[in-house]
Scaffold this motif. Structure first.
Motif, short mmCIF file in Angstrom:
data_model
loop_
_atom_site.label_atom_id
_atom_site.label_comp_id
_atom_site.label_asym_id
_atom_site.label_seq_id
_atom_site.Cartn_x
_atom_site.Cartn_y
_atom_site.Cartn_z
N PHE A 184 37.54 36.14 36.84
CA PHE A 184 38.31 36.26 38.09
C PHE A 184 37.62 37.29 38.96
CE2 PHE A 184 41.72 38.17 40.65
CZ PHE A 184 42.33 37.04 41.17
N TYR A 185 37.08 36.86 40.09
CA TYR A 185 36.41 37.76 41.02
C TYR A 185 37.37 38.15 42.13
CZ TYR A 185 32.03 36.21 38.87
OH TYR A 185 31.03 35.92 37.98
N HIS A 186 37.44 39.42 42.43
CA HIS A 186 38.31 39.86 43.52
C HIS A 186 37.71 41.08 44.18
CE1 HIS A 186 40.30 43.52 41.89
NE2 HIS A 186 39.79 43.04 40.77
N ALA A 187 38.36 41.51 45.27
CA ALA A 187 37.83 42.66 46.00
C ALA A 187 38.93 43.68 46.31
CB ALA A 187 37.16 42.20 47.29
N GLY A 188 39.99 43.64 45.51
CA GLY A 188 41.02 44.66 45.65
C GLY A 188 42.02 44.45 46.77
N CYS A 189 41.88 43.36 47.51
CA CYS A 189 42.80 43.11 48.62
C CYS A 189 44.18 42.73 48.07
CB CYS A 189 42.26 42.00 49.51
SG CYS A 189 41.88 40.48 48.61
N PRO A 190 45.23 42.88 48.89
CA PRO A 190 46.58 42.56 48.40
C PRO A 190 46.69 41.12 47.88
CG PRO A 190 46.71 43.77 50.46
CD PRO A 190 45.25 43.46 50.24
N VAL A 191 46.08 40.17 48.58
CA VAL A 191 46.12 38.78 48.12
C VAL A 191 45.45 38.67 46.75
CG1 VAL A 191 45.18 36.46 48.54
CG2 VAL A 191 46.23 37.74 50.42
N CYS A 192 44.34 39.44 46.58
CA CYS A 192 43.62 39.42 45.31
C CYS A 192 44.47 39.95 44.17
CB CYS A 192 42.37 40.29 45.39
SG CYS A 192 41.10 39.73 46.55
N VAL A 193 45.14 41.07 44.41
CA VAL A 193 45.91 41.73 43.35
C VAL A 193 47.07 40.85 42.92
CG1 VAL A 193 47.38 43.72 42.83
CG2 VAL A 193 45.21 44.04 44.05
N SER A 194 47.74 40.25 43.89
CA SER A 194 48.85 39.35 43.57
C SER A 194 48.36 38.16 42.75
CB SER A 194 49.50 38.87 44.88
OG SER A 194 50.50 37.93 44.60
N ALA A 195 47.26 37.56 43.16
CA ALA A 195 46.73 36.40 42.44
C ALA A 195 46.25 36.80 41.05
CB ALA A 195 45.58 35.77 43.23
N GLU A 196 45.70 38.01 40.94
CA GLU A 196 45.24 38.49 39.62
C GLU A 196 46.42 38.55 38.66
OE1 GLU A 196 43.33 42.32 39.63
OE2 GLU A 196 43.71 42.59 37.50
#
Lengths: 77, 77
Positions: free
Chosen positions: B6-18
């Motif tokens: 799971f690749y993310h960049a710390g954005c709110p959308v990313c954290v929720s999806a994580e």
């Protein structure tokens, strides 16, 4: 755990994502709903916040729009 | 089964999806990579076909772009 619901409309992007999701979370943990064929459930999907398909609605009610197959407007035609 | 990434960049959308993805497929089945902090892995993600974050790459190598947090261009800045 209650089931997730995977909404799709039979498009190639949808079918590919369906296979991936079923493999990842297990067929027993997800209800697959084809809203192109089961049009009575379009309103249900929209009510949960589904904007495009394919989309997975988690047991917590969060909507994960996965890639992009078609907008709900396209599905409604 | 090999792990998904799971690749993310710390954005709110990313954290929720994580949180949703970890709940759905289990923390042991997914490696979480913050490509904003771990920039050496941006090229790896792009090489797998990741166009935006958050994104999940399955063990089969399929890319599931989940919702939309930021484009790779945004991440690279």
């Amino acid at each position: 755990m209650s089931k997730s619901v995977f909404y799709h409309a039979g498009c190639p992007v949808c079918v590919s994502a369906e296979h991936d999701i079923v493999n990842l979370i297990g067929a027993n943990n997800v209800e697959v709903v084809h809203i192109g064929e089961n049009r009575g459930r379009i309103a249900e999907a929209e009510g949960k916040g589904v904007k495009s398909v394919p989309a997975l609605v988690t047991p917590a009610g969060h909507v994960l729009h996965i890639n992009f197959g078609a907008s709900m407007a396209d599905v409604k035609g």
